[in-house]
Design an enzyme around this catalytic site. Structure first.
Site, mmCIF file in Angstrom:
data_model
loop_
_atom_site.group_PDB
_atom_site.id
_atom_site.type_symbol
_atom_site.label_atom_id
_atom_site.label_comp_id
_atom_site.label_asym_id
_atom_site.label_seq_id
_atom_site.Cartn_x
_atom_site.Cartn_y
_atom_site.Cartn_z
ATOM 1 N N ASN A 99 0.813 -1.200 0.000
ATOM 2 C CA ASN A 99 0.000 0.000 0.000
ATOM 3 C C ASN A 99 0.851 1.257 0.000
ATOM 4 O O ASN A 99 2.011 1.241 0.401
ATOM 5 C CB ASN A 99 -0.979 0.012 1.178
ATOM 6 C CG ASN A 99 -0.334 0.425 2.468
ATOM 7 O OD1 ASN A 99 0.326 -0.382 3.102
ATOM 8 N ND2 ASN A 99 -0.518 1.662 2.880
ATOM 9 N N CYS A 100 0.239 2.316 -0.504
ATOM 10 C CA CYS A 100 0.801 3.660 -0.442
ATOM 11 C C CYS A 100 -0.366 4.591 -0.144
ATOM 12 O O CYS A 100 -1.371 4.161 0.412
ATOM 13 C CB CYS A 100 1.517 4.022 -1.745
ATOM 14 S SG CYS A 100 0.431 4.121 -3.172
ATOM 15 N N ARG A 101 -0.278 5.834 -0.524
ATOM 16 C CA ARG A 101 -1.371 6.766 -0.238
ATOM 17 C C ARG A 101 -2.584 6.505 -1.127
ATOM 18 O O ARG A 101 -3.705 6.432 -0.651
ATOM 19 C CB ARG A 101 -0.882 8.210 -0.417
ATOM 20 C CG ARG A 101 -1.940 9.234 -0.084
ATOM 21 C CD ARG A 101 -1.382 10.654 -0.147
ATOM 22 N NE ARG A 101 -2.432 11.599 0.166
ATOM 23 C CZ ARG A 101 -3.283 12.098 -0.717
ATOM 24 N NH1 ARG A 101 -3.201 11.728 -1.978
ATOM 25 N NH2 ARG A 101 -4.214 12.942 -0.361
#
Length: 143
Positions: A99-101
């Site tokens: 995941n990231c933003r």
């Protein structure tokens, strides 16, 4: 058909702009599946975490991670993922949710993991934004 050829001949810049935008739109929609990246929703991710012993790898920068991250996420910023890939070796048999933003950087991270022969790699579609929108909790601060 003749009208299309005439239009293209009279307006080549407009036609090629349209073709470029159309190509980018198709790539945006189909790009991940073409590259073999499996996108999953926040709800599917929680199921994998709870039932399949999946681990979460957060590829955001330090400041983003401390603002809020998924519980027990392993933090490896995207820029150092290739150098720190050995930190994930013990999880090779587990599903890995990246995941990231928003889901963009994590897509690149998924490609890196796939190239390093990690088989069960999933991109959290929409990233932490989608996770929060789904009403799921985040933990603040460093581990």
């Amino acid at each position: 058909m003749e009208q299309l050829i005439e239009f293209v001949g009279n307006h080549p810049l407009l036609f090629f702009s349209f073709a470029g935008v159309l190509g980018l739109l198709v790539w945006n929609i189909l790009g991940d599946s073409i590259q073999g990246i499996n996108n999953i929703t926040a709800q599917e991710a929680t199921m994998k975490i709870n039932h399949d012993d999946a681990i979460v790898v957060d590829v955001r920068e330090d400041s983003e991670f401390t603002e809020g991250h998924i519980l027990d996420a392993i933090h490896i910023p995207l820029g150092s993922l290739s150098a720190k890939i050995k930190n994930l070796e013990k999880y090779r048999q587990h599903p890995i949710i990246v995941n990231c933003r928003s889901g963009n950087r994590s897509g690149h991270a998924c490609n890196i993991l796939k190239k390093n022969e990690f088989e069960q790699v999933f991109n959290l579609k929409g990233g932490v934004i989608a996770w929060e929108t789904a009403g799921l909790p985040l933990t603040k601060g460093r581990k």
